[in-house]
Scaffold this motif. Structure first.
Motif, mmCIF file in Angstrom:
data_model
loop_
_atom_site.group_PDB
_atom_site.id
_atom_site.type_symbol
_atom_site.label_atom_id
_atom_site.label_comp_id
_atom_site.label_asym_id
_atom_site.label_seq_id
_atom_site.Cartn_x
_atom_site.Cartn_y
_atom_site.Cartn_z
ATOM 1 N N GLY A 1 0.812 -1.212 0.000
ATOM 2 C CA GLY A 1 0.000 0.000 0.000
ATOM 3 C C GLY A 1 0.842 1.256 0.000
ATOM 4 N N ALA A 2 1.938 1.254 0.758
ATOM 5 C CA ALA A 2 2.829 2.424 0.794
ATOM 6 C C ALA A 2 3.470 2.665 -0.567
ATOM 7 N N ILE A 3 3.841 1.585 -1.256
ATOM 8 C CA ILE A 3 4.406 1.735 -2.602
ATOM 9 C C ILE A 3 3.350 2.334 -3.530
ATOM 10 N N CYS A 4 2.131 1.836 -3.446
ATOM 11 C CA CYS A 4 1.053 2.367 -4.288
ATOM 12 C C CYS A 4 0.742 3.827 -3.966
ATOM 13 N N VAL A 5 0.761 4.182 -2.693
ATOM 14 C CA VAL A 5 0.521 5.572 -2.303
ATOM 15 C C VAL A 5 1.621 6.471 -2.862
ATOM 16 N N ALA A 6 2.871 6.030 -2.752
ATOM 17 C CA ALA A 6 3.988 6.824 -3.276
ATOM 18 C C ALA A 6 3.852 7.028 -4.791
ATOM 19 N N VAL A 7 3.451 5.984 -5.487
ATOM 20 C CA VAL A 7 3.271 6.098 -6.941
ATOM 21 C C VAL A 7 2.106 7.030 -7.262
ATOM 22 N N GLN A 8 1.015 6.923 -6.513
ATOM 23 C CA GLN A 8 -0.134 7.796 -6.763
ATOM 24 C C GLN A 8 0.230 9.256 -6.524
ATOM 25 N N MET B 1 6.196 3.662 -14.468
ATOM 26 C CA MET B 1 6.436 2.226 -14.395
ATOM 27 C C MET B 1 7.897 1.901 -14.688
ATOM 28 N N VAL B 2 8.492 2.570 -15.655
ATOM 29 C CA VAL B 2 9.911 2.360 -15.951
ATOM 30 C C VAL B 2 10.771 2.784 -14.762
ATOM 31 N N PRO C 1 4.762 -5.782 -6.582
ATOM 32 C CA PRO C 1 4.763 -4.560 -7.397
ATOM 33 C C PRO C 1 5.930 -4.508 -8.392
ATOM 34 N N LEU C 2 5.947 -3.492 -9.206
ATOM 35 C CA LEU C 2 6.971 -3.365 -10.242
ATOM 36 C C LEU C 2 8.386 -3.268 -9.688
ATOM 37 N N LEU C 3 8.542 -2.830 -8.459
ATOM 38 C CA LEU C 3 9.871 -2.842 -7.846
ATOM 39 C C LEU C 3 10.412 -4.267 -7.798
ATOM 40 N N ASN D 1 13.767 -6.082 -9.570
ATOM 41 C CA ASN D 1 14.714 -6.883 -8.817
ATOM 42 C C ASN D 1 14.856 -8.275 -9.430
ATOM 43 N N THR D 2 13.749 -8.860 -9.869
ATOM 44 C CA THR D 2 13.797 -10.172 -10.520
ATOM 45 C C THR D 2 14.617 -10.117 -11.801
#
Length: 118
Positions: free
Chosen positions: A11-18, A32-33, A62-64, A68-69
């Protein structure tokens, strides 16, 4: 407790992106890139793996986590195959996830009949 941590981190990652989307003029594709490259960079400096172990799916889904993968796949391929691993590693590491996304996206398009914007 693991579920709560994963939910909070994701959720924190999504909030930061928003917030990034709302406060900048960056297009979603560029954001996204940035996320994928940030995940690869954090993996390269050795920060992402301990973070992902602590945060669980909140950090790996998430995309992070995708970045990493990709980094881990390239690193392993370069270590085992040399220079050609730069090109093969990322594809090999994320092939299942990308193939699944494409397959289910196609199935969803058949079911829901998307319309082209005019």
């Amino acid at each position: 407790m693991k579920y709560l941590i994963a939910f909070a981190v994701g959720g924190a990652i999504c909030v930061a992106v928003q917030i990034l989307m709302d406060t900048t003029k960056l297009l979603p594709g560029r954001i996204m890139v940035i996320l994928v490259c940030t995940g690869a960079l954090l993996g390269a400096i050795g920060v992402y793996e301990p973070f992902a172990e602590w945060a669980g799916a909140g950090a790996t889904v998430p995309l992070l986590g995708f970045g990493n993968t990709l980094f881990k796949g390239v690193k392993e391929a370069v270590d085992s195959e040399g220079f050609i691993g730069l090109y093969k590693g990322g594809f090999k590491a994320c092939a299942v996830g990308v193939s699944t996304a494409l397959l289910w996206g196609y199935i969803a398009s058949l079911i829901f009949k998307p319309k082209v914007k005019s």
